[in-house]
Write a protein that holds these residues in place. Sequence first.
Motif, PDB file in Angstrom:
ATOM      1  N   TYR A 135     -14.043 -15.884  36.905  1.00 30.00           N
ATOM      2  CA  TYR A 135     -13.389 -16.959  36.148  1.00 30.00           C
ATOM      3  C   TYR A 135     -14.094 -17.185  34.805  1.00 30.00           C
ATOM      4  CZ  TYR A 135     -12.203 -21.636  34.612  1.00 30.00           C
ATOM      5  OH  TYR A 135     -11.827 -22.710  33.847  1.00 30.00           O
ATOM      6  N   PHE A 136     -15.416 -17.311  34.851  1.00 32.74           N
ATOM      7  CA  PHE A 136     -16.159 -17.565  33.618  1.00 32.74           C
ATOM      8  C   PHE A 136     -16.147 -16.356  32.680  1.00 32.74           C
ATOM      9  CE2 PHE A 136     -18.036 -20.953  36.279  1.00 32.74           C
ATOM     10  CZ  PHE A 136     -17.731 -22.027  35.458  1.00 32.74           C
ATOM     11  N   GLN A 137     -16.201 -15.163  33.247  1.00 29.81           N
ATOM     12  CA  GLN A 137     -16.111 -13.965  32.408  1.00 29.81           C
ATOM     13  C   GLN A 137     -14.759 -13.891  31.710  1.00 29.81           C
ATOM     14  OE1 GLN A 137     -16.904 -10.767  35.145  1.00 29.81           O
ATOM     15  NE2 GLN A 137     -19.104 -10.769  34.709  1.00 29.81           N
ATOM     16  N   LYS A 138     -13.709 -14.175  32.454  1.00 25.63           N
ATOM     17  CA  LYS A 138     -12.360 -14.119  31.880  1.00 25.63           C
ATOM     18  C   LYS A 138     -12.163 -15.196  30.811  1.00 25.63           C
ATOM     19  CE  LYS A 138      -9.778 -11.859  35.526  1.00 25.63           C
ATOM     20  NZ  LYS A 138     -10.844 -10.928  35.650  1.00 25.63           N
ATOM     21  N   ALA A 139     -12.707 -16.389  31.030  1.00 24.22           N
ATOM     22  CA  ALA A 139     -12.593 -17.447  30.029  1.00 24.22           C
ATOM     23  C   ALA A 139     -13.235 -17.001  28.718  1.00 24.22           C
ATOM     24  CB  ALA A 139     -13.240 -18.731  30.534  1.00 24.22           C
ATOM     25  N   LYS A 140     -14.393 -16.380  28.819  1.00 24.61           N
ATOM     26  CA  LYS A 140     -15.077 -15.875  27.624  1.00 24.61           C
ATOM     27  C   LYS A 140     -14.266 -14.746  26.985  1.00 24.61           C
ATOM     28  CE  LYS A 140     -19.411 -13.837  26.110  1.00 24.61           C
ATOM     29  NZ  LYS A 140     -20.639 -13.189  26.530  1.00 24.61           N
ATOM     30  N   GLN A 141     -13.750 -13.833  27.810  1.00 23.27           N
ATOM     31  CA  GLN A 141     -12.974 -12.707  27.292  1.00 23.27           C
ATOM     32  C   GLN A 141     -11.676 -13.169  26.638  1.00 23.27           C
ATOM     33  OE1 GLN A 141     -12.517 -10.264  30.760  1.00 23.27           O
ATOM     34  NE2 GLN A 141     -14.588  -9.432  30.620  1.00 23.27           N
ATOM     35  N   ILE A 142     -11.063 -14.196  27.179  1.00 24.09           N
ATOM     36  CA  ILE A 142      -9.827 -14.734  26.589  1.00 24.09           C
ATOM     37  C   ILE A 142     -10.120 -15.250  25.183  1.00 24.09           C
ATOM     38  CG2 ILE A 142      -8.153 -16.623  26.705  1.00 24.09           C
ATOM     39  CD1 ILE A 142      -8.255 -16.246  29.811  1.00 24.09           C
ATOM     40  N   ASN A 143     -11.189 -16.015  25.035  1.00 25.03           N
ATOM     41  CA  ASN A 143     -11.537 -16.565  23.721  1.00 25.03           C
ATOM     42  C   ASN A 143     -11.929 -15.475  22.727  1.00 25.03           C
ATOM     43  OD1 ASN A 143     -11.008 -19.212  24.430  1.00 25.03           O
ATOM     44  ND2 ASN A 143     -13.104 -19.594  25.080  1.00 25.03           N
ATOM     45  N   GLU A 144     -12.561 -14.427  23.227  1.00 25.28           N
ATOM     46  CA  GLU A 144     -12.982 -13.334  22.346  1.00 25.28           C
ATOM     47  C   GLU A 144     -11.902 -12.274  22.177  1.00 25.28           C
ATOM     48  OE1 GLU A 144     -16.545 -11.945  24.238  1.00 25.28           O
ATOM     49  OE2 GLU A 144     -17.752 -13.612  23.478  1.00 25.28           O
ATOM     50  N   GLN A 145     -10.813 -12.434  22.872  1.00 25.02           N
ATOM     51  CA  GLN A 145      -9.702 -11.468  22.878  1.00 25.02           C
ATOM     52  C   GLN A 145     -10.173 -10.070  23.285  1.00 25.02           C
ATOM     53  OE1 GLN A 145      -7.566 -11.640  19.173  1.00 25.02           O
ATOM     54  NE2 GLN A 145      -6.895 -13.716  19.540  1.00 25.02           N
ATOM     55  N   THR A 146     -11.014 -10.018  24.306  1.00 26.16           N
ATOM     56  CA  THR A 146     -11.530  -8.748  24.816  1.00 26.16           C
ATOM     57  C   THR A 146     -11.297  -8.645  26.318  1.00 26.16           C
ATOM     58  OG1 THR A 146     -13.720  -9.724  25.163  1.00 26.16           O
ATOM     59  CG2 THR A 146     -13.346  -8.599  23.065  1.00 26.16           C
ATOM     60  N   PHE A 147     -10.153  -9.073  26.782  1.00 27.96           N
ATOM     61  CA  PHE A 147      -9.861  -9.130  28.216  1.00 27.96           C
ATOM     62  C   PHE A 147      -9.926  -7.750  28.858  1.00 27.96           C
ATOM     63  CE2 PHE A 147      -6.912  -8.897  31.775  1.00 27.96           C
ATOM     64  CZ  PHE A 147      -7.434  -9.890  32.578  1.00 27.96           C
ATOM     65  N   ARG A 148     -10.578  -7.687  30.017  1.00 27.45           N
ATOM     66  CA  ARG A 148     -10.632  -6.470  30.815  1.00 27.45           C
ATOM     67  C   ARG A 148     -10.313  -6.842  32.257  1.00 27.45           C
ATOM     68  NH1 ARG A 148     -15.725  -2.993  29.909  1.00 27.45           N
ATOM     69  NH2 ARG A 148     -14.224  -1.334  30.202  1.00 27.45           N
ATOM     70  N   THR A 149      -9.647  -5.946  32.944  1.00 26.78           N
ATOM     71  CA  THR A 149      -9.289  -6.219  34.335  1.00 26.78           C
ATOM     72  C   THR A 149     -10.528  -6.174  35.224  1.00 26.78           C
ATOM     73  OG1 THR A 149      -8.804  -3.898  34.725  1.00 26.78           O
ATOM     74  CG2 THR A 149      -6.970  -5.303  34.067  1.00 26.78           C
ATOM     75  N   SER A 150     -10.405  -6.750  36.408  1.00 28.32           N
ATOM     76  CA  SER A 150     -11.526  -6.862  37.350  1.00 28.32           C
ATOM     77  C   SER A 150     -11.425  -5.812  38.446  1.00 28.32           C
ATOM     78  CB  SER A 150     -11.556  -8.251  37.959  1.00 28.32           C
ATOM     79  OG  SER A 150     -11.630  -9.222  36.987  1.00 28.32           O
ATOM     80  N   ARG A 151     -11.373  -4.576  38.100  1.00 30.44           N
ATOM     81  CA  ARG A 151     -11.219  -3.518  39.103  1.00 30.44           C
ATOM     82  C   ARG A 151     -12.335  -3.498  40.146  1.00 30.44           C
ATOM     83  NH1 ARG A 151      -9.079  -0.657  34.434  1.00 30.44           N
ATOM     84  NH2 ARG A 151      -6.844  -0.462  34.753  1.00 30.44           N
ATOM     85  N   PRO A 152     -13.617  -3.592  39.756  1.00 31.22           N
ATOM     86  CA  PRO A 152     -14.675  -3.573  40.788  1.00 31.22           C
ATOM     87  C   PRO A 152     -14.561  -4.762  41.755  1.00 31.22           C
ATOM     88  CG  PRO A 152     -15.621  -3.142  38.632  1.00 31.22           C
ATOM     89  CD  PRO A 152     -14.189  -3.551  38.411  1.00 31.22           C
ATOM     90  N   LEU A 153     -14.252  -5.943  41.232  1.00 28.87           N
ATOM     91  CA  LEU A 153     -14.100  -7.128  42.082  1.00 28.87           C
ATOM     92  C   LEU A 153     -12.968  -6.934  43.074  1.00 28.87           C
ATOM     93  CD1 LEU A 153     -14.503 -10.150  42.829  1.00 28.87           C
ATOM     94  CD2 LEU A 153     -12.945 -10.682  40.967  1.00 28.87           C
ATOM     95  N   ILE A 154     -11.825  -6.475  42.592  1.00 28.63           N
ATOM     96  CA  ILE A 154     -10.660  -6.274  43.449  1.00 28.63           C
ATOM     97  C   ILE A 154     -10.958  -5.211  44.503  1.00 28.63           C
ATOM     98  CG2 ILE A 154      -8.246  -5.552  43.485  1.00 28.63           C
ATOM     99  CD1 ILE A 154      -8.757  -8.325  42.241  1.00 28.63           C
ATOM    100  N   LEU A 155     -11.603  -4.126  44.108  1.00 29.12           N
ATOM    101  CA  LEU A 155     -11.930  -3.055  45.056  1.00 29.12           C
ATOM    102  C   LEU A 155     -12.893  -3.547  46.138  1.00 29.12           C
ATOM    103  CD1 LEU A 155     -11.581  -0.084  45.805  1.00 29.12           C
ATOM    104  CD2 LEU A 155     -13.532   0.415  44.324  1.00 29.12           C
ATOM    105  N   PHE A 156     -13.928  -4.284  45.735  1.00 29.62           N
ATOM    106  CA  PHE A 156     -14.899  -4.796  46.700  1.00 29.62           C
ATOM    107  C   PHE A 156     -14.252  -5.757  47.689  1.00 29.62           C
ATOM    108  CE2 PHE A 156     -17.870  -8.191  47.912  1.00 29.62           C
ATOM    109  CZ  PHE A 156     -18.758  -7.439  48.669  1.00 29.62           C
ATOM    110  N   LEU A 157     -13.525  -6.740  47.168  1.00 24.92           N
ATOM    111  CA  LEU A 157     -12.909  -7.734  48.046  1.00 24.92           C
ATOM    112  C   LEU A 157     -11.821  -7.120  48.922  1.00 24.92           C
ATOM    113  CD1 LEU A 157     -12.788 -10.835  45.694  1.00 24.92           C
ATOM    114  CD2 LEU A 157     -14.341 -10.404  47.595  1.00 24.92           C
TER     115      LEU A 157
END
Length: 124
Positions: free
Chosen positions: A82-104
């Motif tokens: 959540y916090f990473q995405k909030a920062k990425q949204i503001n910086e316009q550098t959004f990246r998907t969470s593939r490792p998180l999704i794969l792990f969970l």
Amino acid sequence: MQAEKERVATIDSKYIQQHLANERTYLAWIRTAIAITGIGFLIINLHIKSSFHTLPNAAVQWIGILSVLAGVSTIIFSTVSYFQKAKQINEQTFRTSRPLILFLSTLMFAVVAMFGLYFFAVLL
């Protein structure tokens, strides 16, 4: 008048819709974590109360431990995401969470597989 406060636009206000979507996603992950953990506790309670169980207690304990681990992991990783995405949204550098999704997904597959084995063994 001084009663009216001056409105100051923040970086977050530039991307309100994206931040609201990020919050909804985070809350969905939290609900999922609560459900995973609750199912683990439920399976342990059903096993303890049933007199015809065929699986050893250790297997049921592993289901409970894995469920709680999956729930806690989901909370931790979704909060970090959540916090990473909030920062990425503001910086316009959004990246998907593939490792998180794969792990969970892997952790959830293990929990569901153990539930399946448990119910299969109880029905036989």
